[in-house]
Structures are given as C-alpha cells and as structure tokens.
Design a protein around this motif. Sequence first.
Motif, PDB file in Angstrom:
ATOM      1  N   ILE A 263      -8.774  12.049  -5.345  1.00  0.00           N
ATOM      2  CA  ILE A 263      -7.964  10.886  -4.977  1.00  0.00           C
ATOM      3  C   ILE A 263      -6.657  10.899  -5.748  1.00  0.00           C
ATOM      4  O   ILE A 263      -6.628  11.214  -6.943  1.00  0.00           O
ATOM      5  CB  ILE A 263      -8.735   9.560  -5.228  1.00  0.00           C
ATOM      6  N   ASN A 264      -5.553  10.619  -5.059  1.00  0.00           N
ATOM      7  CA  ASN A 264      -4.254  10.530  -5.719  1.00  0.00           C
ATOM      8  C   ASN A 264      -3.409   9.462  -5.043  1.00  0.00           C
ATOM      9  O   ASN A 264      -3.750   8.963  -3.960  1.00  0.00           O
ATOM     10  CB  ASN A 264      -3.535  11.890  -5.723  1.00  0.00           C
ATOM     11  N   ILE A 265      -2.307   9.122  -5.691  1.00  0.00           N
ATOM     12  CA  ILE A 265      -1.426   8.049  -5.192  1.00  0.00           C
ATOM     13  C   ILE A 265      -0.017   8.590  -5.010  1.00  0.00           C
ATOM     14  O   ILE A 265       0.534   9.258  -5.907  1.00  0.00           O
ATOM     15  CB  ILE A 265      -1.390   6.864  -6.173  1.00  0.00           C
ATOM     16  N   ASP A 266       0.575   8.318  -3.840  1.00  0.00           N
ATOM     17  CA  ASP A 266       1.987   8.616  -3.605  1.00  0.00           C
ATOM     18  C   ASP A 266       2.772   7.313  -3.673  1.00  0.00           C
ATOM     19  O   ASP A 266       2.436   6.346  -2.973  1.00  0.00           O
ATOM     20  CB  ASP A 266       2.191   9.246  -2.221  1.00  0.00           C
ATOM     21  N   THR A 267       3.796   7.276  -4.526  1.00  0.00           N
ATOM     22  CA  THR A 267       4.670   6.101  -4.565  1.00  0.00           C
ATOM     23  C   THR A 267       5.866   6.400  -3.662  1.00  0.00           C
ATOM     24  O   THR A 267       6.650   7.312  -3.941  1.00  0.00           O
ATOM     25  CB  THR A 267       5.132   5.803  -6.003  1.00  0.00           C
ATOM     26  N   LEU A 268       5.984   5.634  -2.588  1.00  0.00           N
ATOM     27  CA  LEU A 268       7.025   5.880  -1.586  1.00  0.00           C
ATOM     28  C   LEU A 268       8.092   4.804  -1.647  1.00  0.00           C
ATOM     29  O   LEU A 268       7.949   3.791  -2.345  1.00  0.00           O
ATOM     30  CB  LEU A 268       6.386   5.915  -0.197  1.00  0.00           C
ATOM     31  N   GLU A 269       9.136   5.008  -0.912  1.00  0.00           N
ATOM     32  CA  GLU A 269      10.271   4.073  -0.927  1.00  0.00           C
ATOM     33  C   GLU A 269       9.854   2.677  -0.466  1.00  0.00           C
ATOM     34  O   GLU A 269      10.293   1.667  -1.017  1.00  0.00           O
ATOM     35  CB  GLU A 269      11.387   4.604  -0.021  1.00  0.00           C
ATOM     36  N   LYS A 270       8.965   2.622   0.520  1.00  0.00           N
ATOM     37  CA  LYS A 270       8.588   1.327   1.089  1.00  0.00           C
ATOM     38  C   LYS A 270       7.210   0.840   0.645  1.00  0.00           C
ATOM     39  O   LYS A 270       6.741  -0.194   1.116  1.00  0.00           O
ATOM     40  CB  LYS A 270       8.635   1.388   2.618  1.00  0.00           C
ATOM     41  N   GLY A 271       6.557   1.566  -0.241  1.00  0.00           N
ATOM     42  CA  GLY A 271       5.227   1.128  -0.672  1.00  0.00           C
ATOM     43  C   GLY A 271       4.453   2.216  -1.391  1.00  0.00           C
ATOM     44  O   GLY A 271       5.034   3.124  -1.990  1.00  0.00           O
ATOM     45  N   ASN A 272       3.138   2.145  -1.283  1.00  0.00           N
ATOM     46  CA  ASN A 272       2.249   3.095  -1.962  1.00  0.00           C
ATOM     47  C   ASN A 272       1.196   3.614  -0.993  1.00  0.00           C
ATOM     48  O   ASN A 272       0.767   2.895  -0.085  1.00  0.00           O
ATOM     49  CB  ASN A 272       1.549   2.419  -3.143  1.00  0.00           C
ATOM     50  N   PHE A 274      -2.563   5.674  -0.940  1.00  0.00           N
ATOM     51  CA  PHE A 274      -3.725   6.263  -1.598  1.00  0.00           C
ATOM     52  C   PHE A 274      -4.290   7.347  -0.680  1.00  0.00           C
ATOM     53  O   PHE A 274      -4.559   7.083   0.493  1.00  0.00           O
ATOM     54  CB  PHE A 274      -4.796   5.196  -1.864  1.00  0.00           C
ATOM     55  N   ASN A 275      -4.481   8.536  -1.223  1.00  0.00           N
ATOM     56  CA  ASN A 275      -4.972   9.673  -0.444  1.00  0.00           C
ATOM     57  C   ASN A 275      -6.335  10.123  -0.970  1.00  0.00           C
ATOM     58  O   ASN A 275      -6.497  10.367  -2.168  1.00  0.00           O
ATOM     59  CB  ASN A 275      -3.999  10.845  -0.530  1.00  0.00           C
ATOM     60  N   LEU A 276      -7.302  10.245  -0.061  1.00  0.00           N
ATOM     61  CA  LEU A 276      -8.633  10.715  -0.420  1.00  0.00           C
ATOM     62  C   LEU A 276      -8.927  12.000   0.338  1.00  0.00           C
ATOM     63  O   LEU A 276      -8.854  12.027   1.574  1.00  0.00           O
ATOM     64  CB  LEU A 276      -9.702   9.675  -0.069  1.00  0.00           C
ATOM     65  N   ASN A 277      -9.257  13.060  -0.397  1.00  0.00           N
ATOM     66  CA  ASN A 277      -9.587  14.339   0.222  1.00  0.00           C
ATOM     67  C   ASN A 277     -11.091  14.368   0.526  1.00  0.00           C
ATOM     68  O   ASN A 277     -11.916  14.460  -0.382  1.00  0.00           O
ATOM     69  CB  ASN A 277      -9.209  15.492  -0.713  1.00  0.00           C
TER      70      ASN A 277
END
Length: 283
Positions: A263-272, A274-277
Amino acid sequence: MNSKKRDFLISISIIFTFSLIIILYLNYFFISLFGLNQENFIYIIMPLVLVGLGIFLSFSMSVLKPLFKSDEKLEQSLKETIHELNIPVSTIKMNTQLLQKTITDEKSIKRLDRIAQASNNLLKLYENMEYNIKKEIDKIDKQEFYLDEIIFKSCDKFDDIKKDTKIVVKIPNILILSDINGFEKTMDNLISNAIKYNIKDNPIVEISYQSPILSIFNTGEQIDTKNLFIVFDKYFQEDSSKDGFGLGLALVKEFCDKNKIAINIDTLEKGNRFNLNLKNIIK
C-alpha cells in the motif's frame, strides 16, 4: 504487565537458569575428566548443547503447559459465549421482521424500526467480536469473493453520511481470495477517510482498478509529505478537528501487511490517492 506475562517470564527465566547450571556442571565434569583441547572440543561442547536444549524444552513443556491450557479454556469459553449471544439477537431480529408484516400502526412501525436497527447493531457487534477473536488466534479462513461486490457494499454503508460527496466506482468483476471480513473493514476505513477528509465544494471519491492496483482517490488537501511515513501509525491524525481516534489507517496497514498487499499514497494536485497492490490475493 499482566500476571500471565509475568508468570511466563519468571517460568522461562527459572527454566533457563536451571538448564544453564546443569550444562555448566556437566561441562566442568567432562573437562576435568578428559581435559579440553582442539581434538575433543567439538565432542564435548556439541553434545552438551543438545542435552541443554533437550532439558530446556522438556521442562518448558511441563512447566508452561498449565499456562497454555488456561488460554485454550479461555478461548473455548469466549467462543461458546459469543455463540450464545448470537441466538437471542437472531431471535429478536426474526420476530421483529414478522411483526413488521402484520402491524400497520405508524407509531408501532417506528418503534419496530428502532428495535430492528438496534438488533442489527448488536448483530454487527457480535460479528466484529467473533472476527477479532479469530484474528487474535490466527484462525481466519480465506474466502473467494468478487471485488466489485465488496466495494459497492462498503459504499452503501455511507449513504447516510456522505452528504454531497459523489462516489464514482469503476471496478471490474475480479475474483479475490482473502479474509473477506478484514478486506471489507479495510475498504470501509479507506472510503470513510476519503469522505471525511474531502473538500466542502463538490467533494469526489473515485474508486478504480487497473490490474493489479486498486486505487481510492479523494479531492482534498494534500497529505503533508513529512506525514506520509507516519500516517499509518496508531492514533495519528493529521487534522485533529476531525472525529475519530486515528486507528482506521493503522488497521488498514495491519491487514495489508498480514495479507502481503503493498500500500502506498500518491499526493496529487487535487487530492490524495491510496493504492493497494492486490496481485497476491487475486484468484
């Protein structure tokens, strides 16, 4: 420290000390008898190590058996109690459903609705307690289920609290083999957080899947980069003004680690996001 842990540590310490004393005595006896040099070193030391291990294991099993037996009794008692709790709750629910079919008075219907809701809450508590006990003793059975069904089921739970939040789900019919209750709780926590930490104007939650990554995105303030390493810690809350105890993401991380889900988190311009493999649990 509770009494059981204290008794365990004391017992292990006594057994270890006793075993060490016996080995040191035998070591002294054999060295006195045969002497100690390069030729006989391995013939003296190795058997003593094996004898010491045997003594330690033998005494450990006999001394610690009552402690383990008490745990087994407690586990069995909890299982029986939980099973007994399920019977009256199910009875209340069944009789409430029967009464709802026959009663037409509006006030009585509202009262029955409240009873039905309370019994559903009790049943949910029962299921949670049963699941937590099974999780503690590591006896969770894996089941096959479809990813889209679990996602939609989790989303339905938040119909009353999502307000203006638009939830967009783009999930294919993927078969999963995992702990279904744990996976559902993980989705509940992630979706709940996505709703809670969203923007006020036109809030959006997007749940998508691109093999083998399941992503949950929400519009909102970016998670501070320095907090990405501690966001999964117990009791951590980036915004303390929000309701909760900071346990949701800790439970998510615990489940993912146990089931080999990265599991990891991407912080994007418009929000966040959460990615689960899910590659290790896809059937």
